[in-house]
Design a protein around this motif. Sequence first.
Motif, PDB file in Angstrom:
ATOM      1  N   MET A 171       0.834  -1.197   0.000  1.00 18.56           N
ATOM      2  CA  MET A 171       0.000   0.000   0.000  1.00 18.56           C
ATOM      3  C   MET A 171       0.867   1.244   0.000  1.00 18.56           C
ATOM      4  O   MET A 171       1.873   1.314   0.713  1.00 18.56           O
ATOM      5  N   LYS A 172       0.450   2.222  -0.781  1.00 16.85           N
ATOM      6  CA  LYS A 172       1.116   3.520  -0.812  1.00 16.85           C
ATOM      7  C   LYS A 172       0.155   4.551  -0.221  1.00 16.85           C
ATOM      8  O   LYS A 172      -0.997   4.632  -0.635  1.00 16.85           O
ATOM      9  N   LEU A 173       0.658   5.325   0.729  1.00 17.89           N
ATOM     10  CA  LEU A 173      -0.207   6.140   1.577  1.00 17.89           C
ATOM     11  C   LEU A 173       0.211   7.601   1.597  1.00 17.89           C
ATOM     12  O   LEU A 173       1.409   7.914   1.626  1.00 17.89           O
TER      13      LEU A 173
ATOM     14  N   THR B 247      -4.628  -1.893  13.970  1.00 16.57           N
ATOM     15  CA  THR B 247      -5.474  -1.206  13.000  1.00 16.57           C
ATOM     16  C   THR B 247      -4.669  -0.818  11.760  1.00 16.57           C
ATOM     17  O   THR B 247      -5.187  -0.846  10.639  1.00 16.57           O
ATOM     18  N   TYR B 248      -3.402  -0.489  11.950  1.00 15.88           N
ATOM     19  CA  TYR B 248      -2.541  -0.116  10.826  1.00 15.88           C
ATOM     20  C   TYR B 248      -2.284  -1.326   9.919  1.00 15.88           C
ATOM     21  O   TYR B 248      -2.333  -1.219   8.686  1.00 15.88           O
TER      22      TYR B 248
ATOM     23  N   VAL C 169       4.083   7.920   0.682  1.00 18.72           N
ATOM     24  CA  VAL C 169       4.494   8.580  -0.569  1.00 18.72           C
ATOM     25  C   VAL C 169       4.106  10.050  -0.619  1.00 18.72           C
ATOM     26  O   VAL C 169       4.502  10.761  -1.551  1.00 18.72           O
ATOM     27  N   GLY C 170       3.319  10.516   0.348  1.00 24.66           N
ATOM     28  CA  GLY C 170       2.904  11.908   0.319  1.00 24.66           C
ATOM     29  C   GLY C 170       2.554  12.430   1.696  1.00 24.66           C
ATOM     30  O   GLY C 170       2.224  11.661   2.612  1.00 24.66           O
TER      31      GLY C 170
ATOM     32  N   LYS D 229       3.982   3.596  12.546  1.00 25.78           N
ATOM     33  CA  LYS D 229       3.234   2.341  12.607  1.00 25.78           C
ATOM     34  C   LYS D 229       2.942   1.781  11.215  1.00 25.78           C
ATOM     35  O   LYS D 229       3.003   0.559  10.990  1.00 25.78           O
ATOM     36  N   PHE D 230       2.615   2.646  10.269  1.00 24.96           N
ATOM     37  CA  PHE D 230       2.335   2.171   8.924  1.00 24.96           C
ATOM     38  C   PHE D 230       3.600   1.630   8.255  1.00 24.96           C
ATOM     39  O   PHE D 230       3.550   0.615   7.548  1.00 24.96           O
ATOM     40  N   ILE D 231       4.718   2.281   8.466  1.00 25.02           N
ATOM     41  CA  ILE D 231       5.975   1.792   7.899  1.00 25.02           C
ATOM     42  C   ILE D 231       6.300   0.412   8.466  1.00 25.02           C
ATOM     43  O   ILE D 231       6.734  -0.496   7.739  1.00 25.02           O
TER      44      ILE D 231
END
Length: 350
Positions: free
Chosen positions: A1-3, A315-316, A27-28, A18-20
Amino acid sequence: MKLVIVGCGGMGSYQAKKFIESGTEIVGAVDHNSAHRKAFCERYGITHSSDSFENLSAFVGLADAISCATSDISHKDCCLEGLDHGFALFCEKPLGYNKDHVNAIGDAAGKARVPAMINFSKRNIGAMHALRNVVLSKALGDILLVEIHYLQSWVLTSAWGDWRTTPRWMWRLQPSVSRGGCLADLGSHLIDLLHFVFNQVSFQESRRLVTLKDLVDTKTISLEPSLFDTFFLESSPDLPPALVDYEGTLLVGDAIPCKLHCSQVASGFDDALSLVVHGSLATVRFDSTLSRNTVTVVYTDGREETLAGPAVLSTYELFTRWVDTGISAHPDLADGIFAQNVLEDMLQCQ
């Protein structure tokens, strides 16, 4: 996923970490505060950024999803903009500033038919799943009473920064930005946990309400008169001052009474979450100040049992998996709307 992360302050930075960890590529970044945005982009190696979520169209083809980590009042416009461009949506709690805002987000998400979750992150605690399993197993017998607390003290102590001047804490006490005060900030987590464990949750009565203005008036907390309008909205009397301490009674499950207490002025508590379920055969207790990994079951014959929480996806991780594989997850927007409806009933007490 790109976020794309919208909101590069404290919560946005925590989300990025957490997402990493979950395998997501950031990406933004979007933030109206240029200093926050620049520091965020440098920290996470982001080359694409904007000063407004109104420019999310620039990320079409670059990103799969957005995360809304802004203040409550901005959730609706940020989420609608993202959904309008076909992005999957991850939103901080509470879902919106009021019921109209969350319904608008829910309607837009229904039309967009994309993955959409709300970050009720207390579900990430494995021990809460263990507690839920005990309740569902009927090992407690007839459930007689539930007690749930979320206690902090940063408004009294400024332990996490001076809320009078630090933006990430300041807006939580501004009724024009976050309508519910401690109820929106902490109480929304409690409502969701009760929804997670018992499914049904409804408001019964409020028992104690303390606002920031109450504590300033009694000189418990100092505040310069020049800041009164910022926090008390004397120019907008229809919005009451932020709640900083709330106690009330809910009904959960099959009309079981539940005592709820959330506070940002609970002396001696830095960040304490607890949930206790009393039954006719046993009581199960979670207390984050003792352990975030286990719950204790105490039986009426005196026996005690400590249960470890299972490993659970955060959740992430759940959102990343949903976007990447199509496997849906909770807490979704329906959970966010449910919590907001209960929250709205509780806020009527003001």
